[in-house]
Design a protein around this motif. Structure first.
Motif, PDB file in Angstrom:
ATOM      1  N   THR A  44     -14.047  35.851 -27.972  1.00 37.75           N
ATOM      2  CA  THR A  44     -14.846  36.265 -26.816  1.00 37.75           C
ATOM      3  C   THR A  44     -13.990  37.230 -25.976  1.00 37.75           C
ATOM      4  OG1 THR A  44     -14.005  34.395 -25.560  1.00 37.75           O
ATOM      5  CG2 THR A  44     -16.093  34.075 -26.695  1.00 37.75           C
ATOM      6  N   ALA A  45     -14.634  37.945 -25.060  1.00 38.14           N
ATOM      7  CA  ALA A  45     -13.893  38.905 -24.229  1.00 38.14           C
ATOM      8  C   ALA A  45     -12.816  38.190 -23.407  1.00 38.14           C
ATOM      9  CB  ALA A  45     -14.864  39.655 -23.324  1.00 38.14           C
ATOM     10  N   ASP A  46     -13.090  36.919 -23.014  1.00 37.48           N
ATOM     11  CA  ASP A  46     -12.084  36.193 -22.222  1.00 37.48           C
ATOM     12  C   ASP A  46     -11.194  35.294 -23.097  1.00 37.48           C
ATOM     13  OD1 ASP A  46     -14.069  34.407 -22.822  1.00 37.48           O
ATOM     14  OD2 ASP A  46     -14.447  33.736 -20.774  1.00 37.48           O
ATOM     15  N   LEU A  47     -11.181  35.570 -24.389  1.00 34.37           N
ATOM     16  CA  LEU A  47     -10.211  34.975 -25.337  1.00 34.37           C
ATOM     17  C   LEU A  47     -10.297  33.450 -25.431  1.00 34.37           C
ATOM     18  CD1 LEU A  47      -7.108  37.134 -24.249  1.00 34.37           C
ATOM     19  CD2 LEU A  47      -8.929  37.726 -25.856  1.00 34.37           C
ATOM     20  N   HIS A  54      -7.984  28.691 -31.986  1.00 34.35           N
ATOM     21  CA  HIS A  54      -9.023  28.798 -33.018  1.00 34.35           C
ATOM     22  C   HIS A  54      -9.010  30.249 -33.513  1.00 34.35           C
ATOM     23  CE1 HIS A  54     -10.326  24.942 -31.679  1.00 34.35           C
ATOM     24  NE2 HIS A  54     -11.533  24.995 -32.200  1.00 34.35           N
ATOM     25  N   TRP A  55      -8.984  30.431 -34.830  1.00 35.10           N
ATOM     26  CA  TRP A  55      -8.843  31.764 -35.412  1.00 35.10           C
ATOM     27  C   TRP A  55     -10.008  32.017 -36.362  1.00 35.10           C
ATOM     28  CZ3 TRP A  55      -5.026  34.582 -33.222  1.00 35.10           C
ATOM     29  CH2 TRP A  55      -4.098  33.859 -32.471  1.00 35.10           C
ATOM     30  N   LEU A  56     -10.959  32.811 -35.873  1.00 32.22           N
ATOM     31  CA  LEU A  56     -12.156  33.136 -36.655  1.00 32.22           C
ATOM     32  C   LEU A  56     -11.955  34.501 -37.288  1.00 32.22           C
ATOM     33  CD1 LEU A  56     -15.184  32.664 -37.429  1.00 32.22           C
ATOM     34  CD2 LEU A  56     -15.749  33.935 -35.334  1.00 32.22           C
ATOM     35  N   GLU A  90     -20.425  28.108 -43.583  1.00 26.57           N
ATOM     36  CA  GLU A  90     -20.932  28.774 -42.371  1.00 26.57           C
ATOM     37  C   GLU A  90     -21.446  27.775 -41.335  1.00 26.57           C
ATOM     38  OE1 GLU A  90     -23.418  32.109 -43.326  1.00 26.57           O
ATOM     39  OE2 GLU A  90     -21.714  33.195 -44.210  1.00 26.57           O
ATOM     40  N   GLU A  91     -22.167  26.717 -41.780  1.00 25.45           N
ATOM     41  CA  GLU A  91     -22.707  25.743 -40.822  1.00 25.45           C
ATOM     42  C   GLU A  91     -21.577  25.007 -40.093  1.00 25.45           C
ATOM     43  OE1 GLU A  91     -25.743  25.422 -39.604  1.00 25.45           O
ATOM     44  OE2 GLU A  91     -26.109  27.185 -40.837  1.00 25.45           O
ATOM     45  N   GLU A  92     -20.515  24.691 -40.829  1.00 25.11           N
ATOM     46  CA  GLU A  92     -19.374  24.002 -40.207  1.00 25.11           C
ATOM     47  C   GLU A  92     -18.672  24.925 -39.212  1.00 25.11           C
ATOM     48  OE1 GLU A  92     -17.661  20.572 -43.083  1.00 25.11           O
ATOM     49  OE2 GLU A  92     -16.924  22.573 -43.486  1.00 25.11           O
ATOM     50  N   ILE A  93     -18.575  26.191 -39.572  1.00 21.39           N
ATOM     51  CA  ILE A  93     -17.930  27.159 -38.682  1.00 21.39           C
ATOM     52  C   ILE A  93     -18.715  27.263 -37.379  1.00 21.39           C
ATOM     53  CG2 ILE A  93     -17.419  29.623 -38.355  1.00 21.39           C
ATOM     54  CD1 ILE A  93     -16.655  29.746 -41.321  1.00 21.39           C
ATOM     55  N   VAL A  94     -20.033  27.423 -37.492  1.00 22.03           N
ATOM     56  CA  VAL A  94     -20.862  27.567 -36.283  1.00 22.03           C
ATOM     57  C   VAL A  94     -20.759  26.317 -35.419  1.00 22.03           C
ATOM     58  CG1 VAL A  94     -23.218  27.791 -35.435  1.00 22.03           C
ATOM     59  CG2 VAL A  94     -22.428  29.265 -37.264  1.00 22.03           C
ATOM     60  N   ALA A  95     -20.812  25.119 -36.049  1.00 16.65           N
ATOM     61  CA  ALA A  95     -20.733  23.871 -35.275  1.00 16.65           C
ATOM     62  C   ALA A  95     -19.393  23.791 -34.535  1.00 16.65           C
ATOM     63  CB  ALA A  95     -20.910  22.673 -36.201  1.00 16.65           C
ATOM     64  N   ALA A  96     -18.308  24.166 -35.201  1.00 17.20           N
ATOM     65  CA  ALA A  96     -16.980  24.110 -34.560  1.00 17.20           C
ATOM     66  C   ALA A  96     -16.887  25.131 -33.426  1.00 17.20           C
ATOM     67  CB  ALA A  96     -15.887  24.363 -35.598  1.00 17.20           C
ATOM     68  N   LEU A  97     -17.502  26.307 -33.616  1.00 23.44           N
ATOM     69  CA  LEU A  97     -17.475  27.338 -32.562  1.00 23.44           C
ATOM     70  C   LEU A  97     -18.297  26.890 -31.353  1.00 23.44           C
ATOM     71  CD1 LEU A  97     -17.891  30.589 -34.708  1.00 23.44           C
ATOM     72  CD2 LEU A  97     -15.797  29.730 -33.637  1.00 23.44           C
ATOM     73  N   GLU A  98     -19.464  26.290 -31.623  1.00 19.00           N
ATOM     74  CA  GLU A  98     -20.307  25.814 -30.517  1.00 19.00           C
ATOM     75  C   GLU A  98     -19.554  24.767 -29.706  1.00 19.00           C
ATOM     76  OE1 GLU A  98     -24.639  26.634 -32.663  1.00 19.00           O
ATOM     77  OE2 GLU A  98     -23.787  24.627 -32.681  1.00 19.00           O
ATOM     78  N   GLU A  99     -18.823  23.914 -30.415  1.00 15.84           N
ATOM     79  CA  GLU A  99     -18.063  22.877 -29.712  1.00 15.84           C
ATOM     80  C   GLU A  99     -16.918  23.503 -28.899  1.00 15.84           C
ATOM     81  OE1 GLU A  99     -16.888  19.515 -32.142  1.00 15.84           O
ATOM     82  OE2 GLU A  99     -15.319  19.032 -30.679  1.00 15.84           O
ATOM     83  N   ALA A 100     -16.174  24.419 -29.531  1.00 18.07           N
ATOM     84  CA  ALA A 100     -15.029  25.033 -28.841  1.00 18.07           C
ATOM     85  C   ALA A 100     -15.466  25.853 -27.636  1.00 18.07           C
ATOM     86  CB  ALA A 100     -14.245  25.914 -29.824  1.00 18.07           C
ATOM     87  N   LEU A 101     -16.624  26.514 -27.761  1.00 14.64           N
ATOM     88  CA  LEU A 101     -17.076  27.405 -26.683  1.00 14.64           C
ATOM     89  C   LEU A 101     -18.044  26.700 -25.731  1.00 14.64           C
ATOM     90  CD1 LEU A 101     -17.607  30.660 -28.786  1.00 14.64           C
ATOM     91  CD2 LEU A 101     -15.666  30.090 -27.308  1.00 14.64           C
ATOM     92  N   MET A 117     -22.801  34.262 -29.106  1.00 14.17           N
ATOM     93  CA  MET A 117     -21.647  33.597 -28.492  1.00 14.17           C
ATOM     94  C   MET A 117     -20.698  34.611 -27.842  1.00 14.17           C
ATOM     95  SD  MET A 117     -20.511  30.800 -31.344  1.00 14.17           S
ATOM     96  CE  MET A 117     -21.699  29.943 -32.342  1.00 14.17           C
ATOM     97  N   GLY A 118     -21.002  35.885 -28.015  1.00 16.42           N
ATOM     98  CA  GLY A 118     -20.163  36.926 -27.399  1.00 16.42           C
ATOM     99  C   GLY A 118     -18.907  37.232 -28.197  1.00 16.42           C
ATOM    100  N   LEU A 119     -18.946  36.909 -29.507  1.00 18.75           N
ATOM    101  CA  LEU A 119     -17.740  37.135 -30.317  1.00 18.75           C
ATOM    102  C   LEU A 119     -17.667  38.580 -30.778  1.00 18.75           C
ATOM    103  CD1 LEU A 119     -17.924  33.750 -32.182  1.00 18.75           C
ATOM    104  CD2 LEU A 119     -16.139  34.469 -30.585  1.00 18.75           C
ATOM    105  N   GLN A 120     -16.518  39.181 -30.597  1.00 20.17           N
ATOM    106  CA  GLN A 120     -16.318  40.566 -31.010  1.00 20.17           C
ATOM    107  C   GLN A 120     -14.942  40.739 -31.642  1.00 20.17           C
ATOM    108  OE1 GLN A 120     -15.606  42.799 -27.021  1.00 20.17           O
ATOM    109  NE2 GLN A 120     -17.184  41.299 -26.616  1.00 20.17           N
ATOM    110  N   ALA A 121     -14.823  41.731 -32.519  1.00 20.46           N
ATOM    111  CA  ALA A 121     -13.576  41.942 -33.262  1.00 20.46           C
ATOM    112  C   ALA A 121     -12.452  42.333 -32.304  1.00 20.46           C
ATOM    113  CB  ALA A 121     -13.783  43.029 -34.302  1.00 20.46           C
ATOM    114  N   PHE A 122     -11.273  41.726 -32.483  1.00 15.11           N
ATOM    115  CA  PHE A 122     -10.131  42.144 -31.660  1.00 15.11           C
ATOM    116  C   PHE A 122      -8.938  42.589 -32.502  1.00 15.11           C
ATOM    117  CE2 PHE A 122      -7.153  38.652 -32.229  1.00 15.11           C
ATOM    118  CZ  PHE A 122      -7.957  37.567 -32.574  1.00 15.11           C
ATOM    119  N   ALA A 123      -8.975  42.359 -33.802  1.00 14.80           N
ATOM    120  CA  ALA A 123      -7.851  42.771 -34.657  1.00 14.80           C
ATOM    121  C   ALA A 123      -8.364  42.936 -36.073  1.00 14.80           C
ATOM    122  CB  ALA A 123      -6.745  41.717 -34.637  1.00 14.80           C
TER     123      ALA A 123
END
Ligand code: V4E
Length: 212
Positions: A44-47, A54-56, A90-101, A117-123
């Motif tokens: 996310t923009a605010d990291l 968490h490294w997506l 993919e379903e596990e990834i989304v569930a973990a992201l929803e929990e983390a965010l 979720m506001g996720l954008q590439a940073f590297a």
């Protein structure tokens, strides 16, 4: 939703020189192949993801999420290795992201949900990797060369339960001694080096949060 067996990756990074491949072969390691791949990492923009360690990433079209998992402090004390749980479904990834965010469950396809979720590439970088297997030890050794001029090796073992982690740490450290890897400081990986070089403010925040 049922989840598959856990993939717990225990690994130790090391700096390698021109003699590394000869040493690996002398220790019985066998070259498995060479792979060139691009990783693009998202936050996310605010990291909020990387500040939670968490490294997506998207590796050549496939999504992967690395996240920490709890381990009794004594089992990891003083270790130079890192350990992360890896999700690739993919379903596990989304569930973990929803929990983390802390977001409500979202609908739609994966990419749409990541965007919501506001996720954008940073590297993003390309790795040229030679992979070796160490028969009998269950270890894998990767020699990576990243396209931004940084090389790093890693000895790793994948296990399925937290009970197996201390033994994996032991096996990795023992192999590192045989390989002549004896440093007492953690060797930075590709991402740490990338952030330091290209995203110093992001790097500084992760240092201050003790993520790196
Ligand atoms: C876990 C992590 C990051 C994600 C990148 O992980 P890494 O294993 O370095 O990537 P790569 O390309 O080797 O993946 P593989 O093909 O092995 O799955 S970026 C930073 N971290 C955390 C981290 C840390 N805290 N300390 C160290 C020494 N490395 C990484």
């Amino acid at each position: 939703m049922a989840s598959g067996p856990a993939v717990l990756e225990v690994e130790r990074k090391f700096t390698y020189g021109p003699e590394a491949e000869e040493m690996l072969q002398a220790l019985g390691a066998r070259l498995q192949g060479r792979l060139i791949f691009r990783d693009t990492y998202y936050d996310t923009a605010d990291l909020r993801l990387t500040l939670r360690d968490h490294w997506l990433r998207n590796r050549q079209g496939s999504w992967e999420l690395k996240l920490p998992f709890p381990l009794p402090a004594a089992a990891a004390a003083g270790s130079m290795a890192t350990r992360y749980r890896e999700l690739a479904r993919e379903e596990e990834i989304v569930a973990a992201l929803e929990e983390a965010l802390g977001c409500a469950p979202l609908g739609g396809g994966l990419e749409a949900r990541l965007a919501e979720m506001g996720l954008q590439a940073f590297a993003s970088y390309v790795t040229d990797r030679k992979s070796y297997a160490v028969p009998g030890e269950g270890l894998r050794v990767d020699l990576d060369q990243a396209d931004f001029g940084f090389a790093v090796g890693e000895v790793e073992q994948v296990v399925a339960t937290t009970e197996e982690v201390p033994e994996a740490l032991e096996r990795i450290n023992h192999f590192c001694v045989r390989l002549g890897v004896t440093g007492v400081k953690k060797v930075p990986g590709k991402m740490t080096t990338y952030l330091h070089q290209y995203r110093p403010q992001h790097y500084q925040k992760l240092i201050e949060a003790h993520v790196l």
